[in-house]
Design an enzyme around this catalytic site. Sequence first.
Site, PDB file in Angstrom:
ATOM      1  N   SER A 180       0.779  -1.231  -0.049  1.00 12.79           N
ATOM      2  CA  SER A 180      -0.078   0.121  -0.031  1.00 12.79           C
ATOM      3  C   SER A 180       0.787   1.270   0.088  1.00 12.79           C
ATOM      4  CB  SER A 180      -1.166  -0.036   1.303  1.00 12.79           C
ATOM      5  OG  SER A 180      -1.619   1.441   1.257  1.00 12.79           O
ATOM      6  N   LYS A 212     -13.565  -3.966   1.928  1.00 10.90           N
ATOM      7  CA  LYS A 212     -14.340  -2.821   1.908  1.00 10.90           C
ATOM      8  C   LYS A 212     -15.832  -3.034   2.351  1.00 10.90           C
ATOM      9  CE  LYS A 212     -11.347  -0.344  -1.409  1.00 10.90           C
ATOM     10  NZ  LYS A 212     -11.360   0.460  -2.730  1.00 10.90           N
ATOM     11  N   ASN A 231     -14.182   2.562   2.402  1.00 12.68           N
ATOM     12  CA  ASN A 231     -12.747   2.489   2.297  1.00 12.68           C
ATOM     13  C   ASN A 231     -12.067   3.663   3.304  1.00 12.68           C
ATOM     14  OD1 ASN A 231     -13.300   5.403   1.207  1.00 12.68           O
ATOM     15  ND2 ASN A 231     -11.475   4.875  -0.501  1.00 12.68           N
ATOM     16  N   ALA A 277     -15.233  -2.312  -7.356  1.00 11.05           N
ATOM     17  CA  ALA A 277     -14.651  -1.026  -7.841  1.00 11.05           C
ATOM     18  C   ALA A 277     -15.719  -0.122  -8.792  1.00 11.05           C
ATOM     19  CB  ALA A 277     -13.490  -1.333  -8.686  1.00 11.05           C
ATOM     20  N   ARG A 323     -18.365  -8.816 -18.366  1.00  6.75           N
ATOM     21  CA  ARG A 323     -18.458 -10.179 -18.886  1.00  6.75           C
ATOM     22  C   ARG A 323     -19.445 -11.213 -18.515  1.00  6.75           C
ATOM     23  NH1 ARG A 323     -13.117 -13.148 -16.903  1.00  6.75           N
ATOM     24  NH2 ARG A 323     -14.339 -12.855 -14.977  1.00  6.75           N
ATOM     25  N   THR A 324     -19.762 -10.893 -17.111  1.00  8.31           N
ATOM     26  CA  THR A 324     -21.254 -11.580 -16.833  1.00  8.31           C
ATOM     27  C   THR A 324     -22.247 -10.615 -16.883  1.00  8.31           C
ATOM     28  OG1 THR A 324     -19.605 -12.840 -15.252  1.00  8.31           O
ATOM     29  CG2 THR A 324     -22.073 -12.985 -14.950  1.00  8.31           C
ATOM     30  N   LYS A 338     -24.599  -9.302 -13.817  1.00  7.72           N
ATOM     31  CA  LYS A 338     -23.959  -8.589 -12.820  1.00  7.72           C
ATOM     32  C   LYS A 338     -23.961  -6.919 -13.081  1.00  7.72           C
ATOM     33  CE  LYS A 338     -20.102 -10.063 -10.567  1.00  7.72           C
ATOM     34  NZ  LYS A 338     -18.708 -10.747 -10.554  1.00  7.72           N
TER      35      LYS A 338
HETATM   36  P1  ATR Z   1     -13.339  -5.571  -7.619  1.00 11.82           P
HETATM   37  O1  ATR Z   1     -14.005  -5.418  -6.266  1.00 11.82           O
HETATM   38  O2  ATR Z   1     -12.154  -5.155  -7.712  1.00 11.82           O
HETATM   39  O3  ATR Z   1     -14.342  -5.096  -8.650  1.00 11.82           O
HETATM   40  P2  ATR Z   1     -14.661  -8.128  -8.471  1.00 11.82           P
HETATM   41  O4  ATR Z   1     -15.562  -7.766  -7.434  1.00 11.82           O
HETATM   42  O5  ATR Z   1     -13.731  -9.628  -8.006  1.00 11.82           O
HETATM   43  O6  ATR Z   1     -13.490  -7.179  -7.906  1.00 11.82           O
HETATM   44  O7  ATR Z   1     -15.063  -7.802  -9.913  1.00 11.82           O
HETATM   45  C1  ATR Z   1     -13.838  -7.908 -10.803  1.00 11.82           C
HETATM   46  C2  ATR Z   1     -14.535  -7.506 -12.131  1.00 11.82           C
HETATM   47  O8  ATR Z   1     -13.558  -7.538 -13.198  1.00 11.82           O
HETATM   48  C3  ATR Z   1     -15.885  -8.125 -12.490  1.00 11.82           C
HETATM   49  O9  ATR Z   1     -16.498  -7.452 -13.077  1.00 11.82           O
HETATM   50  C4  ATR Z   1     -15.119  -9.181 -13.622  1.00 11.82           C
HETATM   51  O10 ATR Z   1     -16.087  -9.500 -14.369  1.00 11.82           O
HETATM   52  P3  ATR Z   1     -17.159 -10.855 -14.173  1.00 11.82           P
HETATM   53  O11 ATR Z   1     -18.209 -10.368 -13.284  1.00 11.82           O
HETATM   54  O12 ATR Z   1     -17.697 -11.329 -15.506  1.00 11.82           O
HETATM   55  O13 ATR Z   1     -16.360 -12.080 -13.337  1.00 11.82           O
HETATM   56  C5  ATR Z   1     -14.057  -8.443 -14.138  1.00 11.82           C
HETATM   57  N1  ATR Z   1     -13.125  -9.112 -14.755  1.00 11.82           N
HETATM   58  C6  ATR Z   1     -11.979  -9.724 -14.332  1.00 11.82           C
HETATM   59  N2  ATR Z   1     -11.073 -10.539 -15.139  1.00 11.82           N
HETATM   60  C7  ATR Z   1     -11.663 -10.159 -16.291  1.00 11.82           C
HETATM   61  C8  ATR Z   1     -11.450 -10.331 -17.618  1.00 11.82           C
HETATM   62  N3  ATR Z   1     -10.356 -11.237 -17.931  1.00 11.82           N
HETATM   63  N4  ATR Z   1     -12.158  -9.804 -18.644  1.00 11.82           N
HETATM   64  C9  ATR Z   1     -13.233  -9.253 -18.423  1.00 11.82           C
HETATM   65  N5  ATR Z   1     -13.566  -8.999 -17.051  1.00 11.82           N
HETATM   66  C10 ATR Z   1     -12.971  -9.419 -15.978  1.00 11.82           C
END
Ligand code: ATR
Length: 277
Positions: free
Chosen positions: A15, A66, A87, A131, A152-153, A156
Amino acid sequence: MPDKYAVIGNPVEHSQSPAIHAEFARVTGQDISYGRILAPRDGFRAAILKFRDEGGNGLNVTLPFKHEAWHLAGTRHGFALAAGAVNTLALQGGEIVGHNTDGIGLVRDLTRNLRVPVRGKRVLLMGAGGASYGVMEPLLREQPGGLVVANRTLEKAIALVGHFEKLQQYALQGITARSYEALAGAQFDIVINATSAGLEDAMPPIPESVFAPGALAYDMVYAKRTPFMKFAQERGARVSDGLGMLVEQAAESFFIWRGVYPETRSAIAMLKKRVSG
Ligand code: ATR
């Protein structure tokens, strides 16, 4: 004894918050101490209560805590309410007050440091994890011309948009959830990567044509040139990493704790040197 602050996370040794807050203390002439706390994954609550009982005044909370911090806070302020994530904790006379300064940090970096106003712009936010939840409300407050959340999903992204549609005070007609494939033909002025893909040297599968002429491509990751940043630059976009966001969210935390807003230029310059060296 100076007032006591710290960043808590797991891992936490990487950090930059102690260096940033030390610089803020220097430029504002405030006398504080700021450390790091590595909490066990199942020991967040105990670590917070210990710090409070030892006279701690405030904490920055980083991954993976968080969401837990949001639950732990007795009172939640401002953007923390809808974000579902905290945060920044202010420890006031035994009370634990939760804030979220991440979105304010992003918007300040965009509008003040990069001089890219959000108002009226077509914004694409990639990712639907923590995030993205953290930055949604401050982005909406800027009144973008449209806000598309792609993930991607897809479910969500739909859930995230549904969650923020409940905030009645923003003009929400232009907020939609999309898959990456469905972005074909669409163009955006600001493209924000809030996914964790860059950490694994991957990027969301966006079409080449998403960058409008003069677009800004912003990656929340810092100290790393991600595939998204390279992709955007090769297609003519202006590119920024998230270093400025990190410093600006810290400045807002500092203000919450100290009532003094630090000038951020010197902290940004200091951090750029640290991460490049
Ligand atoms: P954070 O709290 O950092 O946002 P998270 O809740 O695990 O972490 O979310 C990660 C995000 O990055 C999600 O939107 C994830 O997409 P999915 O919901 O489909 O899993 C996205 N993500 C991670 N790796 C990815 C990749 N290789 N390509 C596209 N999206 C990705």
